[in-house]
Design a protein around this motif. Structure first.
Motif, mmCIF file in Angstrom:
data_model
loop_
_atom_site.group_PDB
_atom_site.id
_atom_site.type_symbol
_atom_site.label_atom_id
_atom_site.label_comp_id
_atom_site.label_asym_id
_atom_site.label_seq_id
_atom_site.Cartn_x
_atom_site.Cartn_y
_atom_site.Cartn_z
ATOM 1 N N PHE A 193 0.838 -1.196 0.000
ATOM 2 C CA PHE A 193 0.000 0.000 0.000
ATOM 3 C C PHE A 193 0.875 1.248 0.000
ATOM 4 O O PHE A 193 0.622 2.212 -0.736
ATOM 5 C CB PHE A 193 -0.917 0.002 1.222
ATOM 6 N N PHE A 194 1.931 1.232 0.812
ATOM 7 C CA PHE A 194 2.871 2.362 0.842
ATOM 8 C C PHE A 194 3.600 2.491 -0.490
ATOM 9 O O PHE A 194 3.707 3.594 -1.051
ATOM 10 C CB PHE A 194 3.876 2.167 1.978
ATOM 11 N N LEU A 195 4.113 1.380 -1.012
ATOM 12 C CA LEU A 195 4.908 1.421 -2.233
ATOM 13 C C LEU A 195 4.088 1.860 -3.445
ATOM 14 O O LEU A 195 4.589 2.586 -4.309
ATOM 15 C CB LEU A 195 5.533 0.052 -2.498
ATOM 16 N N LYS A 196 2.827 1.429 -3.533
ATOM 17 C CA LYS A 196 2.042 1.788 -4.715
ATOM 18 C C LYS A 196 1.778 3.294 -4.750
ATOM 19 O O LYS A 196 1.673 3.875 -5.835
ATOM 20 C CB LYS A 196 0.745 0.989 -4.783
ATOM 21 N N HIS A 197 1.661 3.935 -3.601
ATOM 22 C CA HIS A 197 1.499 5.384 -3.576
ATOM 23 C C HIS A 197 2.825 6.090 -3.877
ATOM 24 O O HIS A 197 2.854 7.106 -4.559
ATOM 25 C CB HIS A 197 0.938 5.826 -2.224
ATOM 26 N N TYR A 198 3.911 5.518 -3.390
ATOM 27 C CA TYR A 198 5.239 6.091 -3.642
ATOM 28 C C TYR A 198 5.592 6.003 -5.123
ATOM 29 O O TYR A 198 6.241 6.897 -5.683
ATOM 30 C CB TYR A 198 6.270 5.349 -2.791
ATOM 31 N N PRO A 243 3.378 7.603 -9.914
ATOM 32 C CA PRO A 243 3.607 8.146 -11.270
ATOM 33 C C PRO A 243 3.935 7.065 -12.305
ATOM 34 O O PRO A 243 3.619 7.214 -13.486
ATOM 35 C CB PRO A 243 4.794 9.101 -11.070
ATOM 36 N N TRP A 244 4.572 5.981 -11.852
ATOM 37 C CA TRP A 244 4.945 4.910 -12.781
ATOM 38 C C TRP A 244 3.812 3.913 -13.021
ATOM 39 O O TRP A 244 3.929 3.031 -13.870
ATOM 40 C CB TRP A 244 6.174 4.168 -12.245
ATOM 41 N N ALA A 257 1.480 6.663 -17.955
ATOM 42 C CA ALA A 257 2.835 6.093 -17.990
ATOM 43 C C ALA A 257 2.959 5.086 -19.136
ATOM 44 O O ALA A 257 1.973 4.454 -19.532
ATOM 45 C CB ALA A 257 3.143 5.419 -16.657
ATOM 46 N N PRO A 258 4.175 4.917 -19.692
ATOM 47 C CA PRO A 258 4.378 3.907 -20.746
ATOM 48 C C PRO A 258 4.007 2.511 -20.248
ATOM 49 O O PRO A 258 4.193 2.198 -19.059
ATOM 50 C CB PRO A 258 5.874 4.008 -21.056
ATOM 51 N N VAL A 316 4.030 -2.185 -16.466
ATOM 52 C CA VAL A 316 4.191 -3.635 -16.298
ATOM 53 C C VAL A 316 5.351 -3.930 -15.363
ATOM 54 O O VAL A 316 5.250 -4.755 -14.440
ATOM 55 C CB VAL A 316 4.397 -4.321 -17.663
ATOM 56 N N GLY A 317 6.484 -3.258 -15.583
ATOM 57 C CA GLY A 317 7.663 -3.487 -14.746
ATOM 58 C C GLY A 317 7.425 -3.101 -13.297
ATOM 59 O O GLY A 317 7.825 -3.826 -12.370
ATOM 60 N N THR A 318 6.758 -1.973 -13.084
ATOM 61 C CA THR A 318 6.490 -1.518 -11.709
ATOM 62 C C THR A 318 5.534 -2.457 -10.996
ATOM 63 O O THR A 318 5.750 -2.817 -9.826
ATOM 64 C CB THR A 318 5.896 -0.087 -11.725
#
Length: 526
Positions: free
Chosen positions: A463-468, A471-472, A477-478, A483-485
Motif C-alpha cells: 500500500f505504501f509502495l504503490k502510492h510512492y 507516477p509509474w 505512464a508507458p 508492467v515493470g512496476t
C-alpha cells in the motif's frame, strides 16, 4: 507422488490456461471495451460456459470418480471400461436431446434467464439469441470432455484433462488477432469469437480422448441403457452439478440482473477473469486431485489418512489464498490498468472493474475453500447435503444482488457473490466438523491466524509502495513502465509475505515437508 506435486501438475496446466485467458481478455478489452458487443458476447457465452465450469471443473468428477474408482477396484480395467461405455451412451443421448431443446428454446432462455435486460433493445436481443445458438453445442463437447477427464483423473493421468482448456483460449486469441489484423468491427469480432468457441469445444474433446487412449483405455458408443451403475451416477451427479457450480450459478444470476445496465456484464467478466487465476490454479487443482485421493483412502478404511488429506488441503489453500486476497484488494486498480486500459477500455472502466475485483478478492479464500471442502462429501457419495447449502447460498446471492444493484451497480453483484461464497464455505466446514469427517487442529487454526498477520504486513508494505510509485503506475505512464512496476510490486509482496509467514510461525519447514512428502497411512487405521 505427493499431494502438492499432484496439485502442481494440475495447477501448472491450469496456470497455462489462465495466462492464455489473460491474453484473450486483454485483446477483448482492446477490441470491444465494455461496449454493447462485449455485453452481447459475454451474455451469450455465459450459458454454455456455465456448463463448462459445472462439468469440466469438478462437478461431474464428484459423481463419476468414486464410482469409477470402485469399479476399477471391484472388476478391474475391463469393468471400468464397461461402466464408462454405459455412461457415455446415456450421456451422449441425453446431451443431444438437451441441445436440440435448448436451441429451439433459445429466444425464451435469453428473454428470461440469460439477459432479460436486453429485451428493450431488439438488436442486442436478436444478436444474443443467434450467438448463444452457435455456442450452445459447446455444452455437449465439454460434458463428454468432463467424463473422459474424470477417467483420466481416476487413473492418475492429470495433465491431459488439465491442459485441454488451454485450447479454448488459443482458438479465441487467434480469432481476436485475425479481427484486429483485418480491422473488423465489433459485431464481426463477436461472431468470430462465437464460432471459435464451438471449434474449441471439438478440439478439447479430441485432446482428452487421445489422453484416454494413451492411458490404455478406449470408449465405444453403446446403445443407451439405464443400468444400476448409471442410475447411481445420475442420482449423485445432479446434486453435484448444482453444488459444484454454485459460483457460476451466482454469476449467471448476477448477469441477469446486470443486463439492465449497459457495460455491467462486461465489467463483471473482466474482473472475473483476474480472480479466476488463483481460483483455477489453486481451487481447481485441489478439488480435482483431492477427490480421488479421499475416495481411495475411504475405500481402504484409512480414515486418519482421509482426515489428514482434508486438513493438509485446507492448509495449502489458506497459505496461498489469504495473501492473494490482500493483494487483489490493494492492487485492484493497478492490475486492471496494466492488463486492460487501452483501446476501447478507458480510465472510467478501470475504476468500476477495479472495485469489482477488490470485492472478489474478499471472497477468494471462500471460493477456493469450497473446492477443498466439497470432496469431503463427494468421496462419501453424499451430494445432497452440499446441494442444500448451495440453495441457501443462491438465495442469499439473489436477495443481496437485487438489494444492492440499484445503489451500487455491478459492484453490488460482486458483494452478493462474495457473501454467498462465505456462507457456503461456513456451512460446508461446520457440517464436516460436526460429522467427524474433519479433524479440528488448533495448530492449523493458529497458523491461519498468523498467515492473516503476515498478509497484513505485506499489504501495508505494498500500500505504501504503490502510492510512492504512483507516477509509474498512472494511466499516462508507458506500458512497459507500468508492467515493470507492477511486477516489481508483486515480487516484493511475495518476498515480504513469505519472510513474515516463516518468521512469525504461520509457515515452517515442517509444514512444507508434510505436504511435499506425505506418506500414506496404513488402511483401517481408525
Amino acid at each position: 507422488m505427493s499431494l502438492v506435486k499432484k496439485f502442481a501438475t494440475v495447477g501448472g496446466a491450469t496456470l497455462g490456461s489462465r495466462i492464455f485467458g489473460f491474453v484473450r481478455e486483454t485483446l477483448m478489452a482492446a477490441a470491444l471495451g465494455t461496449g454493447p458487443m462485449a455485453d452481447v458476447f459475454y451474455a451469450a457465452f455465459r450459458f454454455p460456459n456455465l456448463f463448462r465450469r459445472l462439468f469440466a471443473e469438478g462437478a461431474f468428477n464428484a459423481a463419476f470418480v468414486p464410482l469409477f474408482a470402485k469399479e476399477i477396484e471391484a472388476n478391474g480395467t475391463d469393468g471400468a471400461k464397461r461402466f464408462s461405455e454405459e455412461v457415455f451412451g446415456v450421456l451422449f443421448s441425453v446431451l443431444l436431446l438437451i441441445t436440440i431443446v435448448m436451441e429451439l428454446a433459445m429466444p425464451l432462455l435469453v428473454r428470461f434467464i440469460i439477459a432479460p435486460g436486453f429485451t428493450d433493445d431488439p438488436d442486442k436481443f436478436s444478436i444474443t439469441i443467434r450467438m448463444a445458438a452457435v455456442m450452445f453445442p459447446y455444452l455437449m463437447c465439454m460434458s463428454l470432455t468432463a467424463m473422459m477427464s474424470g477417467m483420466l483423473n481416476s487413473l492418475h493421468h492429470f495433465f491431459a484433462a488439465a491442459i485441454a482448456p488451454v485450447f479454448l483460449n488459443v482458438v479465441m486469441i487467434g480469432a481476436l488477432f485475425y479481427s484486429l489484423y483485418t480491422g473488423a468491427d465489433p459485431l464481426a469480432t463477436a461472431w468470430y469469437l462465437s464460432w471459435g468457441v464451438l471449434a474449441a469445444g471439438v478440439l478439447q474433446l479430441a485432446v482428452v480422448y487421445i489422453g484416454v487412449l494413451a492411458a490404455g483405455m478406449s470408449i465405444g458408443l453403446r446403445f443407451p441403457k439405464m443400468t444400476p451403475n448409471v442410475k447411481r451416477l445420475l442420482i449423485l451427479a445432479v446434486p453435484a452439478a448444482v453444488t459444484g457450480g454454485i459460483t457460476q450459478i451466482n454469476q449467471l444470476i448476477g448477469q441477469a440482473i446486470a443486463s439492465s445496465r449497459d457495460g455491467a456484464i462486461a465489467a463483471l467478466q473482466y474482473a472475473d477473469r483476474i480472480y479466476q487465476l488463483p481460483l483455477g490454479v489453486v481451487g481447481v487443482a485441489v478439488g480435482v486431485v483431492l477427490l480421488p485421493e479421499l475416495a481411495r483412502a475411504l475405500k481402504g478404511g484409512a480414515l486418519r489418512e482421509a482426515a489428514n488429506l482434508q486438513n493438509r488441503s485446507i492448509e495449502f489453500v489458506l497459505f496461498l489464498t489469504i495473501p492473494a486476497a490482500f493483494a487483489l484488494w490493494i492492487l485492484s486498480d493497478e492490475i486492471i490498468r496494466v492488463l486492460y486500459e487501452r483501446g476501447a477500455f478507458h480510465q472510467e472502466n478501470t475504476a468500476v472493474v477495479g472495485t469489482i475485483l477488490a470485492i472478489y478478492g474478499i471472497g477468494l479464500p471462500a471460493f477456493v475453500l469450497i473446492k477443498a471442502l466439497q470432496p469431503g462429501f463427494y468421496a462419501r457419495e453424499d451430494t445432497k447435503t452440499p446441494m442444500r447449502f448451495s440453495a441457501i447460498a443462491v438465495g442469499t446471492n439473489c436477495v443481496t444482488a437485487l438489494t444492492l444493484f440499484p445503489f451500487m451497480g455491478a459492484p453490488g453483484i460482486a458483494v452478493a457473490e462474495a457473501t454467498a461464497g462465505w456462507i457456503s464455505t461456513l456451512l460446508l466446514f461446520t457440517t464436516l466438523l460436526r460429522r467427524g469427517h474433519l479433524t479440528w487442529e488448533w495448530a492449523l487454526a493458529k497458523r491461519a491466524a498468523l498467515l492473516i498477520v503476515a498478509s497484513a504486513v505485506m499489504g501495508a508494505a505494498i500500500f505504501f509502495l504503490k502510492h510512492y510509485w504512483a507516477p509509474w503506475l498512472a494511466s499516462g505512464a508507458p506500458l512497459l513502465t507500468k508492467v515493470g512496476t507492477l511486477g516489481l510490486l508483486i515480487a516484493i509482496a511475495m518476498l515480504i509475505y513469505f519472510a513474515a509467514a516463516f518468521l512469525i510461525g504461520g509457515a515452517n519447514l515442517g509444514m512444507i515437508r508434510r505436504n511435499l512428502n506425505r506418506k500414506p497411512v496404513p488402511a483401517k487405521d481408525a
